[in-house]
Structures are given as structure tokens and as C-alpha cells.
Design a protein around this motif. Structure first.
Motif, PDB file in Angstrom:
ATOM      1  N   ASP A 166       0.837  -1.309  -0.056  1.00  0.00           N
ATOM      2  CA  ASP A 166      -0.106  -0.094   0.073  1.00  0.00           C
ATOM      3  C   ASP A 166       0.909   1.294  -0.053  1.00  0.00           C
ATOM      4  N   ALA A 167       1.322   1.613  -1.293  1.00  0.00           N
ATOM      5  CA  ALA A 167       2.319   2.538  -1.145  1.00  0.00           C
ATOM      6  C   ALA A 167       1.841   3.921  -1.030  1.00  0.00           C
ATOM      7  N   PRO A 168       0.334   4.255  -1.485  1.00  0.00           N
ATOM      8  CA  PRO A 168      -0.382   5.534  -1.213  1.00  0.00           C
ATOM      9  C   PRO A 168      -0.514   5.755   0.188  1.00  0.00           C
ATOM     10  N   GLY A 169      -0.842   4.808   1.098  1.00  0.00           N
ATOM     11  CA  GLY A 169      -0.862   4.647   2.489  1.00  0.00           C
ATOM     12  C   GLY A 169       0.293   5.281   3.079  1.00  0.00           C
ATOM     13  N   ILE A 170       1.443   4.537   3.000  1.00  0.00           N
ATOM     14  CA  ILE A 170       2.501   4.991   3.659  1.00  0.00           C
ATOM     15  C   ILE A 170       3.017   6.158   3.400  1.00  0.00           C
ATOM     16  N   PHE A 171       3.227   6.650   2.114  1.00  0.00           N
ATOM     17  CA  PHE A 171       3.505   7.986   1.464  1.00  0.00           C
ATOM     18  C   PHE A 171       2.817   8.871   2.164  1.00  0.00           C
ATOM     19  N   SER A 172       1.418   8.695   2.116  1.00  0.00           N
ATOM     20  CA  SER A 172       0.524   9.915   2.500  1.00  0.00           C
ATOM     21  C   SER A 172       0.843  10.139   4.005  1.00  0.00           C
ATOM     22  N   PHE A 173       0.939   9.157   4.900  1.00  0.00           N
ATOM     23  CA  PHE A 173       1.095   8.809   6.216  1.00  0.00           C
ATOM     24  C   PHE A 173       2.648   9.846   6.418  1.00  0.00           C
ATOM     25  N   LEU A 174       3.642   9.640   5.829  1.00  0.00           N
ATOM     26  CA  LEU A 174       4.716  10.557   5.891  1.00  0.00           C
ATOM     27  C   LEU A 174       4.735  11.861   5.602  1.00  0.00           C
ATOM     28  N   ALA A 175       3.922  11.893   4.422  1.00  0.00           N
ATOM     29  CA  ALA A 175       3.850  13.426   3.919  1.00  0.00           C
ATOM     30  C   ALA A 175       3.173  14.151   4.775  1.00  0.00           C
ATOM     31  N   ALA A 176       2.037  13.835   5.612  1.00  0.00           N
ATOM     32  CA  ALA A 176       1.446  14.645   6.435  1.00  0.00           C
ATOM     33  C   ALA A 176       1.974  14.996   7.678  1.00  0.00           C
ATOM     34  N   ARG A 177       3.116  14.441   7.886  1.00  0.00           N
ATOM     35  CA  ARG A 177       3.832  14.563   8.876  1.00  0.00           C
ATOM     36  C   ARG A 177       5.440  15.117   8.500  1.00  0.00           C
ATOM     37  N   ALA A 178       5.671  15.324   7.709  1.00  0.00           N
ATOM     38  CA  ALA A 178       6.889  15.926   7.012  1.00  0.00           C
ATOM     39  C   ALA A 178       7.410  17.097   7.604  1.00  0.00           C
ATOM     40  N   ILE A 179       8.691  17.292   8.143  1.00  0.00           N
ATOM     41  CA  ILE A 179       9.278  18.212   8.625  1.00  0.00           C
ATOM     42  C   ILE A 179       9.896  19.073   7.373  1.00  0.00           C
ATOM     43  N   ALA A 180       9.463  20.418   7.609  1.00  0.00           N
ATOM     44  CA  ALA A 180      10.129  21.221   6.581  1.00  0.00           C
ATOM     45  C   ALA A 180      11.700  21.405   6.827  1.00  0.00           C
ATOM     46  N   GLY A 181      12.247  21.160   5.488  1.00  0.00           N
ATOM     47  CA  GLY A 181      13.650  21.399   5.451  1.00  0.00           C
ATOM     48  C   GLY A 181      14.490  19.816   5.701  1.00  0.00           C
ATOM     49  N   VAL A 182      13.855  19.084   6.651  1.00  0.00           N
ATOM     50  CA  VAL A 182      14.088  17.675   6.838  1.00  0.00           C
ATOM     51  C   VAL A 182      13.603  16.689   5.795  1.00  0.00           C
ATOM     52  N   GLU A 183      12.508  16.625   5.441  1.00  0.00           N
ATOM     53  CA  GLU A 183      11.382  15.878   4.823  1.00  0.00           C
ATOM     54  C   GLU A 183      10.905  16.732   3.593  1.00  0.00           C
ATOM     55  N   SER A 184      10.743  16.267   2.423  1.00  0.00           N
ATOM     56  CA  SER A 184       9.798  16.561   1.348  1.00  0.00           C
ATOM     57  C   SER A 184       9.209  15.502   0.819  1.00  0.00           C
ATOM     58  N   THR A 185       8.185  15.872   0.144  1.00  0.00           N
ATOM     59  CA  THR A 185       7.340  14.522  -0.425  1.00  0.00           C
ATOM     60  C   THR A 185       6.612  15.412  -1.968  1.00  0.00           C
TER      61      THR A 185
END
Length: 361
Positions: A32-51
Motif C-alpha cells: 500500500d504505497a499510497p497509504g505509507i507515503f501519505s502518512f509520511l507526507a502528512a508529518r513531513a518536517i520542513a527542510g528535513v523531509e519533502s514529498t
């Protein structure tokens, strides 16, 4: 690529970005790629993560990492084979995951190992889905989201801090606090991937957060972490314990810590309750059977799936007890059931992985 042991160390010096190396991340099907990528995107820290989830058949997640031989960054791309159409037998086409890794050559396999853990790539989805679908209340969700994964942690110490910051506020509010914290205390990091510029603060850096003022004293409006006093002190205390090695987050060989021992140690720290300890166990210790007592989104999801009677208003203590009792039948896969309930709890049209706020009881 096989992942070999690597010693854990924490480096925050700025290093030039390197030419990325492409690494294959074999993903079990269904996934379930959409589920896990969306989970991470909702919590992405600016500068540390991007989606980038704009293309439903090409999902991108990138982040910086503190690795044993210096700082680095990774970009993971999930592509649906065949452009998103159905595969053989009418089933959804499988996803393929690849990573581009910008890091010291000695750290590439360590980065790949962390990504396999973050994206839960080593769990057999057939075993989990078969077990959970035996409960008729979960069967529709399992059929709708086959191969649903539980996100791990690319940085165990960071995940502890994230859990503490987000335990009594919404996902969006936690993201704002953590992004401010990274911008103020994180170290600069060059990366070839768009949107990445900071390494999340180390435990040693966070242990130096200014103490909360005493009663009657005003809070500094420019402070790095704008949580209530109790929240700031919980973060400071956990950061000190992490920096001193008082919390075991795993071995140098990459094996996760013992889940029960980790929960017990976390509960000894001020400000950490069963929800936080369970969440950290689920994501850091990779505990497949973690349960999060008092989670209001779990009750909302259980109402939506018919496990609990439909109701309006706040979750009651009776509902929490009834749900915990019902969840025993999902053992040893309660962590995966948690993700199904969170998914069911989301408002209509919301991206997967964005449940309502969860409260530490």
C-alpha cells in the motif's frame, strides 16, 4: 542490495552533496504505497523531509539523515507498474520502490537498511492481511487497502522526540512545532534533492533547550519549542536520556530494541504515558502487536467500521475498554490494525494517514 551492520554515530557537520547512487528497494506485493507515503507526507518536517504526491502513479519522499560517516540524504520513489492500470486477474498493478542515496560510500547500505525499516519492506503482507481479514469488521478495510504497512523510523532518536511533541496535539500542529525546531536548532545540510536543507537536531542539541520558566514567569514567545511547560520538560528529559544512552533504541548491528523493555524504560521518564510508549514501540522497536490505549482516533475508526456502535461526541472510557478487549483478537498484528482504524477514522476525502488528533490519556 544486502544491508550490513554499521556503527551508529551522530554527525552534524555540513558536507557537500554527493552524486546520488540508485538503490533498488524490493517491495512485497501487495504493497500500500499510497497509504505509507501519505502518512509520511502528512508529518513531513520542513527542510528535513519533502514529498511529492501529485502524480498518483509516482510518489516521492525525500529526507536528510545523520549517518555514521557524516550527513546524507535520500529520495525514495514508488512507481506503479504499467502506469496504474489493473494487473493480471484484475488486481491492482504492483508498486516498485527505488531510492537515490547521496551519502559517503560507506553509508549507502546503512541508508538502505533504514529505508527498508521506514517503509516496512520486510513484513509478509499476506500473513498480516489474512490474519486481520478473519475479523469481519476489518475485512472491508483489508480488501480496500491490501498490503497496508506500518511506518518505521529512519532515525530512532528523532522519532522519540516527534512522538513526544505530537502526543497531545494534531498532526498538523506537531508538524509546525517540529519544523520550527528543526529550523532553529538543526544543522545545515547540502542535498541534491529539492526541499532538503536541515538535519534534525540531535539529542545532545535538544537536551540544551532552555528550561521552562517557573510558575508566574512568562514564556519567551521566541522559544524554539512552543509547547506548554510540561511538554518542553518531557522533551528535555527524553533528550537527556537519549544523549546519555539511558534509553536502548537498538544495537549497532541494526537489530531493533526489545519492545517490552523499551516501553517499560520510556514509562519511567516524566511526561511519557502508555500512548507515547506504545507509539514509539510500534515505530522504533517495529513491534507488530503494539496497542495505543486512549487513542481517540482508534475509537472513531472502530465506530466507522462497526466494531463499536455509531455515536457522536467524545470517546468514553467504556468504548476504550471495549475496543481494547476486541483488539485482542488481532494479536499479534495489532499495530497493523491500528493503521486500518486510523484510516477509517479520517474525514471523507482526507489523504490516508491523516487521522484526527490523538490524545495521551
Amino acid at each position: 542490495m544486502n544491508c550490513h551492520p554499521a556503527q551508529t554515530a551522530w554527525f552534524t557537520e555540513q558536507m557537500p552533496a554527493r552524486t546520488p547512487l540508485t538503490v533498488d528497494l524490493s517491495a512485497p506485493h501487495p504493497y500500500d504505497a499510497p497509504g505509507i507515503f501519505s502518512f509520511l507526507a502528512a508529518r513531513a518536517i520542513a527542510g528535513v523531509e519533502s514529498t511529492d504526491l501529485t502524480d498518483p502513479c509516482r510518489l516521492v519522499y525525500a529526507r536528510t539523515l545523520a549517518l555514521p560517516h557524516g550527513t546524507g540524504s535520500v529520495e525514495v520513489t514508488a512507481r506503479r507498474r504499467g502506469g496504474g492500470g489493473a494487473g493480471r486477474g484484475g488486481r491492482a498493478a504492483p508498486w516498485t520502490l527505488t531510492a537515490r542515496v547521496s551519502a559517503a560510500p560507506e553509508d549507502v547500505e546503512e541508508a538502505a537498511r533504514r529505508l527498508r525499516r521506514l517503509f516496512d519492506l520486510d513484513t509478509d503482507p499476506h500473513v498480516v492481511d489474512s490474519a486481520l481479514s478473519s475479523d469481519p469488521h476489518l475485512t472491508p478495510s483489508v480488501h480496500a487497502h491490501p498490503g497496508l504497512r506500518v511506518p518505521g523510523a529512519a532515525d530512532a532518536q528523532e522519532l522519540v522526540i516527534r512522538a513526544l511533541v505530537g502526543r497531545q496535539i494534531s498532526v498538523a500542529a506537531a508538524r509546525t512545532h517540529l519544523s520550527r525546531l528543526a529550523a532553529r536548532l538543526g544543522s545545515p545540510c547540502d542535498s541534491p534533492f529539492a526541499g532538503l536543507s536541515r538535519i534534525f537536531p540531535t539529542s545532545a542539541q535538544l537536551a540544551q533547550l532552555p528550561p521552562s520558566p517557573g510558575r508566574g514567569e512568562s514564556l519567551d514567545p521566541d522559544r524554539p519549542l512552543r509547547l506548554p511547560r510540561a511538554g518542553v520538560e518531557a522533551v528535555r528529559g527524553a533528550a537527556r536520556a537519549l544523549a546519555d544512552g539511558a534509553i536502548d533504541l537498538g544495537t549497532d548491528e541494526g537489530a531493533p530494541p526489545d519492545a517490552a523493555a523499551l516501553r517499560a524504560r520510556l514509562l519511567e521518564l516524566p511526561g511519557i504515558g502508555p500512548w507515547t510508549a506504545g507509539y514509539i514501540s510500534m515505530r522504533v522497536a517495529r513491534d507488530p502487536d503494539a496497542w495505543l490505549p486512549g487513542d481517540v482516533a482508534l475509537v472513531a475508526g472502530a465506530r466507522a467500521l462497526g466494531i463499536l456502535p455509531a455515536a457522536q461526541g467524545r470517546a468514553t472510557a467504556r468504548e476504550h475498554r471495549a475496543l481494547a478487549d476486541h483488539a485482542e483478537r488481532w494479536s499479534p498484528w495489532r499495530s497493523y490494525a491500528v493503521l486500518h482504524l486510523w484510516r477509517a477514522a479520517g474525514p471523507p476525502g482526507a489523504a490516508p494517514g491523516t487521522p484526527p488528533a490523538r490524545l495521551e490519556p
